[in-house]
Enzyme design. Structure first.
Site, PDB file in Angstrom:
ATOM      1  N   GLY A 100       7.376  13.178  41.945  1.00  0.00           N
ATOM      2  CA  GLY A 100       6.147  13.732  42.510  1.00  0.00           C
ATOM      3  C   GLY A 100       6.130  15.235  42.660  1.00  0.00           C
ATOM      4  O   GLY A 100       5.063  15.829  42.834  1.00  0.00           O
ATOM      5  N   ASP A 132       1.434  18.625  47.422  1.00  0.00           N
ATOM      6  CA  ASP A 132       1.277  19.886  46.690  1.00  0.00           C
ATOM      7  C   ASP A 132       2.355  20.095  45.637  1.00  0.00           C
ATOM      8  O   ASP A 132       2.330  21.077  44.897  1.00  0.00           O
ATOM      9  CB  ASP A 132       1.236  21.072  47.656  1.00  0.00           C
ATOM     10  CG  ASP A 132       2.490  21.215  48.515  1.00  0.00           C
ATOM     11  OD1 ASP A 132       3.519  20.575  48.189  1.00  0.00           O
ATOM     12  OD2 ASP A 132       2.449  21.951  49.517  1.00  0.00           O
ATOM     13  N   GLY A 133       3.332  19.182  45.561  1.00  0.00           N
ATOM     14  CA  GLY A 133       4.369  19.299  44.535  1.00  0.00           C
ATOM     15  C   GLY A 133       5.327  20.453  44.743  1.00  0.00           C
ATOM     16  O   GLY A 133       6.061  20.822  43.834  1.00  0.00           O
ATOM     17  N   ASP A 261      14.978   4.461  45.244  1.00  0.00           N
ATOM     18  CA  ASP A 261      14.664   5.556  44.319  1.00  0.00           C
ATOM     19  C   ASP A 261      15.597   6.745  44.522  1.00  0.00           C
ATOM     20  O   ASP A 261      15.527   7.715  43.764  1.00  0.00           O
ATOM     21  CB  ASP A 261      13.203   6.001  44.477  1.00  0.00           C
ATOM     22  CG  ASP A 261      12.851   6.396  45.899  1.00  0.00           C
ATOM     23  OD1 ASP A 261      12.899   5.524  46.770  1.00  0.00           O
ATOM     24  OD2 ASP A 261      12.532   7.577  46.144  1.00  0.00           O
TER      25      ASP A 261
END
Length: 471
Positions: A100, A132-133, A261
């Site tokens: 992400g 917002d990454g 993950d």
């Protein structure tokens, strides 16, 4: 911002820089999406990891072009791939995640081993879920320190290669805002997770699962074709995960977010967010402020790894008989216990006995010492390493630990390095308060001296351990 590279500099890069290849060349487009990095208002280099000879001769301009802009002409044509994966997050299945705020820039070989160049904070991807990454500068600083310290301690960890401040003001709920932004680039031996397998299992794509499993076996686990089988793959992941869990235990490390993950199938630790290292020995230690139930507290981490392996085991039923899977899972405990003993004695710089019962007895007695005194976790190991060959043992140490009969506890323990060399080791910690002091000077005064001093101290600590094969 683009930089022109003089011809002579291009030759220099080619002589020292590894050949960068397209990431996941052995997979297909079901596994990733090619993405565009964000454009940032600024790119200020804050950290270069000079332990990687492959990259240390890059100029600042080239460094930024490779690891801040991701547009250098020596990068492969196909690059910047965000991986698709799912995962159990605090044991709740989430099919809406993936890379992400990062991607894999490229891969390269070092000897016969394949490595990833992966980002954190490089911008929005299809899996950003409204985020917002970006990565805060404080988060980047924390990961650089953590990965370096774990590596020095001998934990199989990804390594921070680069930290670049990007000049944006970020809003966060868990730290004072607006706060500064950064891009982290890490070197990792694969970013393929248990969650990567879960993604394709969720979509009932058995063909992709088979490709993924065989690719991991060939390119990351170095299996020959005949041994690249489902049972060998699963057995290898179980053993590597058990050893990583053991190294967390002996290092006094609380990762904080051991979701599926965040578990790498190659047994390498990575992605450091709310982590903590032990102050006093405290089995109930929780790292993440949002871990309200203590699911991933220190004493639960070994079980957390095993639970995650069980999720992978459920997928392996496509390829293996249930009894074979169970037999491999049962080995987790023995792998873990064996590694704990090995790392425990190594941390104390002592030789383990050939009598396994004596080793276990000594470990139990040592943990009684850890539980009894209010000293730092690392301080107790520091004080007692080398046992009776430690010059401080006969007087200072006996007084400090007067509630325990150290002569009796250490009577059969022998140091594995020269007694004089023990004196050159300093106590090295990475505690929350240390990191906060480092960050305060950066945030308030743009003073990186404490950060650089800590990096140098960790590097020296690693060298001293490595000289005797202890790191």
């Amino acid at each position: 911002m683009n930089f022109l590279i003089p011809l002579h500099l291009t030759f220099l890069i080619k002589d020292t820089f590894p050949e960068l290849i397209s990431p996941y060349f052995f997979l297909n487009e079901k596994f990733y999406d090619e993405v565009q990095p964000a454009s940032f208002p600024n790119t200020i280099i804050r950290y270069k990891n000079n332990n990687f000879n492959e990259f240390k001769n890059l100029s600042d301009e080239d460094w930024i072009s490779f690891f801040g802009l991701f547009n250098h002409k020596m990068l492969p044509i196909k690059k910047n791939l965000a991986m698709r994966y799912h995962g159990h997050q605090f044991r709740v299945y989430n099919p809406d995640i993936g890379d992400g705020r990062g991607f894999t820039i490229a891969q390269f070989y070092k000897g016969e081993k394949l490595y990833d160049l992966g980002t954190k904070g490089s911008g929005i991807t299809p899996y950003s879920r409204g985020g917002d990454g970006r990565l805060t500068l404080k988060g980047g600083v924390r990961e650089v320190l953590c990965s370096g310290y774990l590596d020095a301690q001998g934990v199989n960890s990804s390594q921070s290669l680069s930290l670049i401040e990007t000049g944006e003001n970020l809003i966060r709920n868990d730290e004072p805002s607006p706060t500064r932004s950064s891009i982290l680039v890490r070197v990792s031996h694969s970013h393929i997770r248990i969650g990567t397998f879960q993604y394709h299992a969720y979509h009932q794509d058995h063909e992709s699962l088979d490709l993924l499993m065989k690719s991991v076996g060939k390119y990351y686990l170095s299996f020959e074709e005949k041994e690249n089988t489902p049972i060998n793959f699963f057995s290898n992941v179980v053993e590597r995960s058990a050893k990583l869990a053991a190294s967390y235990h002996i290092s006094g490390f609380v990762h904080g977010v051991l979701n599926t993950d965040n578990i790498n199938v190659t047994g390498e630790s990575f992605d450091y967010g709310p982590y903590r290292f032990m102050e006093k020995y405290e089995p109930q230690k929780v790292a993440a402020y949002f871990d309200y139930s203590g699911l991933y507290k220190f004493s639960n981490q070994t079980d957390a790894f095993f639970w995650n392996l069980q999720q992978l085991a459920s997928i392996m039923t496509i390829f293996l008989e249930q009894n074979d899977i169970i037999d491999e899972l049962k080995k987790y405990v023995s792998y873990y216990n064996k590694e704990v003993i090995s790392l425990f004695f190594k941390k104390l710089l002592l030789k383990p006995s050939e009598d396994l019962e004596n080793n276990q007895k000594f470990l139990n007695e040592f943990y009684q010492i850890l539980s009894h005194y209010p000293y730092l976790y690392e301080e107790i190991f520091y004080d007692l390493r080398g046992g009776r060959q430690n010059k401080r043992f006969q007087k200072e140490i006996k007084i400090k630990y007067k509630d325990h009969d150290l002569d009796k506890i250490f009577c059969n323990q022998e140091a594995i390095i020269d007694f004089d060399y023990l004196e050159s080791f300093e106590l090295e910690t990475l505690l929350y308060e240390e990191i906060e002091k480092i960050w305060f000077q950066i945030d308030k005064n743009d003073d990186w001296s404490l950060f650089n001093k800590k990096i140098n101290s960790i590097n020296e600590y690693k060298k001293k351990l490595s000289i005797n094969g202890l790191g």
